[in-house]
Design a protein around this motif. Structure first.
Motif, PDB file in Angstrom:
ATOM      1  N   LYS A 221      69.476 105.358   3.039  1.00 46.99           N
ATOM      2  CA  LYS A 221      68.550 106.322   2.074  1.00 46.99           C
ATOM      3  C   LYS A 221      67.288 106.530   2.666  1.00 46.99           C
ATOM      4  N   ILE A 222      67.280 107.700   3.122  1.00 47.26           N
ATOM      5  CA  ILE A 222      65.851 108.313   3.505  1.00 47.26           C
ATOM      6  C   ILE A 222      64.855 108.701   2.590  1.00 47.26           C
ATOM      7  N   ILE A 223      63.784 108.122   2.395  1.00 51.04           N
ATOM      8  CA  ILE A 223      63.014 108.684   1.249  1.00 51.04           C
ATOM      9  C   ILE A 223      61.701 109.624   1.705  1.00 51.04           C
ATOM     10  N   MET A 224      61.380 109.309   2.855  1.00 50.16           N
ATOM     11  CA  MET A 224      60.190 109.654   3.635  1.00 50.16           C
ATOM     12  C   MET A 224      60.610 109.958   5.047  1.00 50.16           C
ATOM     13  N   ARG A 225      60.254 111.268   5.379  1.00 55.90           N
ATOM     14  CA  ARG A 225      60.368 111.340   6.897  1.00 55.90           C
ATOM     15  C   ARG A 225      59.046 111.799   7.646  1.00 55.90           C
ATOM     16  N   GLY A 226      58.685 111.236   8.308  1.00 56.40           N
ATOM     17  CA  GLY A 226      57.413 111.195   9.007  1.00 56.40           C
ATOM     18  C   GLY A 226      57.335 111.439  10.460  1.00 56.40           C
ATOM     19  N   GLN A 227      56.140 111.699  11.024  1.00 57.57           N
ATOM     20  CA  GLN A 227      56.106 112.097  12.489  1.00 57.57           C
ATOM     21  C   GLN A 227      55.723 111.262  13.185  1.00 57.57           C
ATOM     22  N   HIS A 228      55.043 110.172  12.956  1.00 60.74           N
ATOM     23  CA  HIS A 228      54.231 109.063  13.719  1.00 60.74           C
ATOM     24  C   HIS A 228      54.573 107.789  13.444  1.00 60.74           C
ATOM     25  N   PHE A 229      54.945 106.723  14.202  1.00 64.59           N
ATOM     26  CA  PHE A 229      55.068 105.428  13.764  1.00 64.59           C
ATOM     27  C   PHE A 229      53.771 104.815  13.485  1.00 64.59           C
ATOM     28  N   LEU A 230      52.621 104.900  13.975  1.00 60.54           N
ATOM     29  CA  LEU A 230      51.554 104.447  13.572  1.00 60.54           C
ATOM     30  C   LEU A 230      51.151 104.579  12.156  1.00 60.54           C
TER      31      LEU A 230
END
Length: 300
Positions: A221-230
């Protein structure tokens, strides 16, 4: 004068004639024939529109134009010789050089600090620049010399690039402390039920975790897709979301870490460089430093 016509070899002959005082002696110094020296002098005379030397007895006397350019010509030749010599030798203790990298945030946070600590001890005048570049521009940037190294967790196949695996890691699940749904640990059902943060530079598509889930016909269940692990930990600590991130990053935060409830292929990191730099001494030295510090960046 057309600068495109300038041949540096002509100025090496010019310097030899000026120093030796004759075409014969200049030929001996340069280990070429006298006709070759005469031909080079003729071309230089034509290019500069000046005789440069006039014969007086058995010697060649420089003209005012020759006297005016001998200093700059010798300086240019000396600089060229030094540059060629420096390309064959490299002293990290005295070298004043900058290396240009393009790496993802994970490698910048994990490998770069170790590398910089090593450089500060071994070569304090060497600096590093790390900037983001698209994969489509990597090869051209390396060919132009504006980029020395590219590092990524994905494979990159190009005949103009050399590569070597530098590190390996594994995904773990990160959650905030005292997460209400993880008091009994993390099983597959809970993993699939909880909202997750997915890190990817692409707008859509499957990553290693999703590929592993597809094999067992499951989906998270993906709620947020981001670019950076940090940026993940700052979101995790404020929410009940969980995230799959590399262990070597997760271990630095005061958050809960759980092993994945499924088998996922390990993360492999590769270092890429252009074939034109493969035998460069400075480049070889820097690669050795990267390989050495990356030894600590392996599975635990």
């Amino acid at each position: 004068m057309n600068l495109n016509r300038i041949d540096l070899n002509l100025f090496a002959v010019f310097d030899a004639i000026y120093t030796a005082g004759s075409l014969t002696k200049a030929a001996d110094v340069l280990c070429i024939t006298q006709p070759a020296v005469s031909n080079s002098l003729a071309r230089l005379r034509d290019m500069l529109n000046d005789p440069l030397f006039v014969r007086t007895g058995h010697s060649m006397t420089p003209t005012p134009v020759a006297q005016n350019i001998i200093g700059p010509a010798r300086n240019a030749l000396a600089l060229l010789r030094k540059s060629v010599q420096d390309s064959h030798t490299f002293d990290p203790e005295t070298a004043d050089k900058s290396f240009h990298f393009s790496t993802r945030d994970l490698l910048e946070a994990s490998v770069m600090p170790r590398l910089l600590a090593r450089l500060q001890t071994k070569s304090p005048n060497i600096s590093i620049t790390n900037y983001e570049i698209t994969r489509n521009n990597v090869v051209s940037a390396m060919a132009s010399g504006s980029l020395d190294f590219y590092a990524d967790a994905s494979t990159f196949t190009d005949p103009h690039l050399c590569k070597q695996k530098i590190a390996e890691d594994r995904f773990v699940v990160m959650a905030r402390k005292n997460h209400p749904d993880l008091k009994q640990g993390l099983d597959l059902d809970t993993f699939l039920r909880l909202g997750q943060i997915n890190v990817s530079h692409r707008r859509s598509g499957s990553g290693p975790v999703d590929i592993a889930l597809d094999k067992i016909s499951k989906r998270r269940k993906i709620i947020m897709r981001g670019q950076h692990f940090l940026t993940v930990p700052s979101t995790i600590v404020k929410t009940d979301l969980i995230a799959c991130i590399p262990y070597h990053l997760a271990k630095h935060y005061d958050l809960s870490i759980y092993e994945l409830p499924i088998e996922v292929a390990p993360l492999e990191y590769f270092l890429y460089w252009h074939v034109s730099a493969d035998h460069d001494h400075a480049h070889i030295w820097m690669r050795e430093q990267i390989f050495e510090v990356s030894k600590a960046f392996n599975p635990e």
